[in-house]
Structure formats: C-alpha cells, structure tokens
Enzyme design. Structure first.
Site, mmCIF file in Angstrom:
data_model
loop_
_atom_site.group_PDB
_atom_site.id
_atom_site.type_symbol
_atom_site.label_atom_id
_atom_site.label_comp_id
_atom_site.label_asym_id
_atom_site.label_seq_id
_atom_site.Cartn_x
_atom_site.Cartn_y
_atom_site.Cartn_z
ATOM 1 N N GLY A 105 -26.882 4.419 33.556
ATOM 2 C CA GLY A 105 -26.832 4.598 32.092
ATOM 3 C C GLY A 105 -26.639 3.249 31.406
ATOM 4 O O GLY A 105 -27.348 2.908 30.449
ATOM 5 N N HIS A 106 -25.681 2.452 31.904
ATOM 6 C CA HIS A 106 -25.458 1.117 31.324
ATOM 7 C C HIS A 106 -26.685 0.235 31.533
ATOM 8 O O HIS A 106 -27.062 -0.536 30.652
ATOM 9 C CB HIS A 106 -24.254 0.434 31.990
ATOM 10 C CG HIS A 106 -22.959 1.135 31.788
ATOM 11 N ND1 HIS A 106 -22.268 1.749 32.813
ATOM 12 C CD2 HIS A 106 -22.205 1.319 30.676
ATOM 13 C CE1 HIS A 106 -21.161 2.277 32.345
ATOM 14 N NE2 HIS A 106 -21.093 2.038 31.049
ATOM 15 N N GLY A 159 -24.558 4.503 24.170
ATOM 16 C CA GLY A 159 -25.225 5.675 24.754
ATOM 17 C C GLY A 159 -24.920 6.939 23.962
ATOM 18 O O GLY A 159 -23.790 7.150 23.501
ATOM 19 N N ASP A 201 -21.805 9.547 24.564
ATOM 20 C CA ASP A 201 -20.571 9.544 23.779
ATOM 21 C C ASP A 201 -20.949 9.799 22.321
ATOM 22 O O ASP A 201 -20.838 8.917 21.455
ATOM 23 C CB ASP A 201 -19.853 8.208 23.940
ATOM 24 C CG ASP A 201 -19.430 7.988 25.381
ATOM 25 O OD1 ASP A 201 -18.769 8.861 25.943
ATOM 26 O OD2 ASP A 201 -19.808 6.946 25.956
ATOM 27 N N SER A 254 -19.056 6.766 34.360
ATOM 28 C CA SER A 254 -18.215 6.047 35.323
ATOM 29 C C SER A 254 -17.207 7.008 35.952
ATOM 30 O O SER A 254 -16.766 6.825 37.075
ATOM 31 C CB SER A 254 -17.465 4.904 34.632
ATOM 32 O OG SER A 254 -18.398 4.069 33.999
HETATM 33 O O1 PAF Z 1 -18.166 3.612 25.557
HETATM 34 C C1 PAF Z 1 -17.372 2.829 26.108
HETATM 35 O O2 PAF Z 1 -17.517 2.469 27.271
HETATM 36 C C2 PAF Z 1 -16.190 2.294 25.306
HETATM 37 O O3 PAF Z 1 -15.665 3.265 24.478
HETATM 38 C C3 PAF Z 1 -16.520 1.010 24.519
HETATM 39 C C4 PAF Z 1 -17.566 1.293 23.447
HETATM 40 C C5 PAF Z 1 -17.030 -0.058 25.459
HETATM 41 C C6 PAF Z 1 -15.273 0.483 23.811
HETATM 42 O O4 PAF Z 1 -14.271 0.147 24.724
#
Ligand code: PAF
Length: 283
Positions: A37-38, A149, A152, A188
């Site tokens: 995803g990242h 993404g 969230d 994760s």
């Molecule tokens: O979505 C995330 O991984 C976290 O909420 C973020 C946006 C990196 C903020 O810490």
C-alpha cells in the site's frame, strides 16, 4: 538506496537548493513497516514529482495510553529498501525529540463531528495527533503534493479539512485502497494477525463489496445498508465489531434516512487483539 535524514536541519538543507531550481516535491507520510500500500503511494508520488520524500515516524501523540505504540513494528532497514524500489529519493526518520522539541505541546486540531464519529469515538486523541504531526511534516518539507491512502478514510477527510482551513499550499493526493489477493486491505497491523484471523478478516472486504452492489441495486436506506453489513460480518465467529457506520461525503456529514451518493460505509472490527478498519464508497 534512498538517502536517510534524521534531523529537520539536514532535510531542509538537502531540499533547499532543489526547490530553488523549481523542482516539485512529493511527501508520503508513513509510520514505517512499509507494505505494498505504501509502495503504491510512493510510486505515484515518484511519477508526479521530481523528488519524493517518505517520512518514517511512529507518532506517539496519535496513540492512546492503551494502544500499540510500543509494539508498533519498527523496520527502518527494510523500509529503506521498499522506498528505493518504489522510486522514493529520501527517507526522513526523525526521533520523537526531534519532532516534539518542547516540553509543552502545540496542537493542530480539527474539531467537530468529523473527528468524533467512527474511529474518533474509541480513539479520542488520535486525530489531534495525526493533524499535529502532519502539519509539522508539511512545514518541514513544504511539499507540492502529499500522498495518503483511502484505507484511512476518516483521516483523509480530517486532513482535507485541515488543509483547507489552515491554507496549506499543497495538493492532497488520495490513493485507492491496496488489497491482498484475498481482498484484505493492506495494513501494517495485518502482521499481528494469526493465519486463522487473517483468513477470517476477509469477511470485511467481501461484505463491503456486496453492500455496494446492494446499494447500486436499490437498497438505499441507511438502516438497511448498516444492518446488512453488521449481520454479515457478525456471522464470522472471530469478528468482534466495534462499528459499522455510514456518513455522507465530503466531510462525514450525518445522513438522515437515505444514503446519498457519495457516502462512506466504514467498519472497525477486532480479530483477536488486532483492530482492523476498512471502507467502501457508496456511489
Ligand atoms: O496514516 C498514517 O500512517 C499516519 O496516521 C500518518 C499520516 C503517517 C501520521 O502519523
């Protein structure tokens, strides 16, 4: 391998001459433990910008006292590889003291229903922590575009509101949910699941997909959509539902009786001790 900076000063010194040359900068804020995803957020940024900065910071202020801050996976070496392969140029991996230099706190907080519904109910300080750290990152990097993404979904709505209200001069780019072949949304926190819990968790994406089909086929009462989704998920013995809710988009406004397209159907469900979220847009 991407370059890795640990301080605000080093990162700014690196970016300053590049920005002076007119280069565009994409920012991908993450808490590390990077997955596909990242990697999709990073490769999208690399396509659309001259330089891509990926922040890796497990942000303490968005975790409640009983949440998994200490246990949250920290895998910087592996993360650097993911960033490199996905086309990112720089990793910013600060310490908590670097990001929170004062003993007293300065907060950026979006108030109102948008942070109180859905995850805001069980995680009352979560979004204040997210908006505070993301505004720090925006001010440190000064990105042209920032990538988040859709998994969230509430975070996305809260950040849209923050960017608008605080006049952040950047473009938010929202990337669709990346799923495993089974349909499970990449997260994760999936690493916490046992094999049995992981296959049980497929019920979330499966049910959301059917709910969308039902909506498209004419089931438009909020109550019917929610009760169908809840009933289907509850059939999975390992699923422990925290919420199944539906709000109007943009801004997560309360729906009266009918689902108006576009609306967000969102769920939070525990499998063992692992809390998973997933969502679909009804449109
Ligand atoms: O979505 C995330 O991984 C976290 O909420 C973020 C946006 C990196 C903020 O810490």
């Amino acid at each position: 391998m991407p370059q890795c900076f640990h301080t605000v000063k080093e990162l700014r010194e690196y970016l300053k001459p590049l920005k002076a040359q007119g280069k565009t900068v994409g920012l991908v804020p993450t808490m590390g433990a990077l997955h596909q995803g990242h990697a999709t957020l990073i490769s999208n940024s690399a396509k659309e910008n001259d330089i891509t900065v990926v922040s890796v910071f497990v942000n303490p202020t968005q975790f409640g006292p009983t949440e998994d801050f200490d246990a949250y996976p920290r895998t910087l070496e592996a993360d650097l590889e993911v960033v490199g392969k996905a086309g990112g140029d720089v990793v910013f991996a600060p310490s908590p003291a670097e990001m929170y230099p004062s003993s007293d706190d300065t907060w950026v907080e979006v108030t109102g229903n948008i942070t109180k519904v859905l995850c805001g109910k069980s995680r009352p300080i979560h979004f204040r922590g997210v908006t505070t750290v993301v505004s720090k990152l925006f001010n440190i990097v000064g990105p042209t575009r920032a990538y988040f993404g859709q998994k969230d979904a509430q975070q996305v709505e809260v950040l849209r509101r923050m960017v608008k209200d605080m006049f952040f001069d950047l473009e938010l780019r929202i990337v669709p949910i990346v799923r495993e072949e089974s349909g499970l949304a990449r997260s994760s926190r999936n690493t916490y699941l046992s094999a049995e819990e992981k296959s049980a968790a497929v019920i979330l994406s499966k049910t959301l997909k059917i709910a969308l089909e039902k909506f498209k086929a004419g089931t438009t009462k909020v109550e019917d959509i929610i009760s169908f989704t809840r009933t289907e998920i509850a059939k999975e013995p390992l699923a422990n539902i925290e919420y199944v809710e539906c709000y109007g988009l943009p801004g997560l406004y309360e729906l009266s009786d009918e689902v108006k397209a576009p609306s967000l159907l969102a769920v939070a469900v525990r499998f063992g001790t692992t809390r998973l979220i997933d969502n679909i847009i009804l449109e």
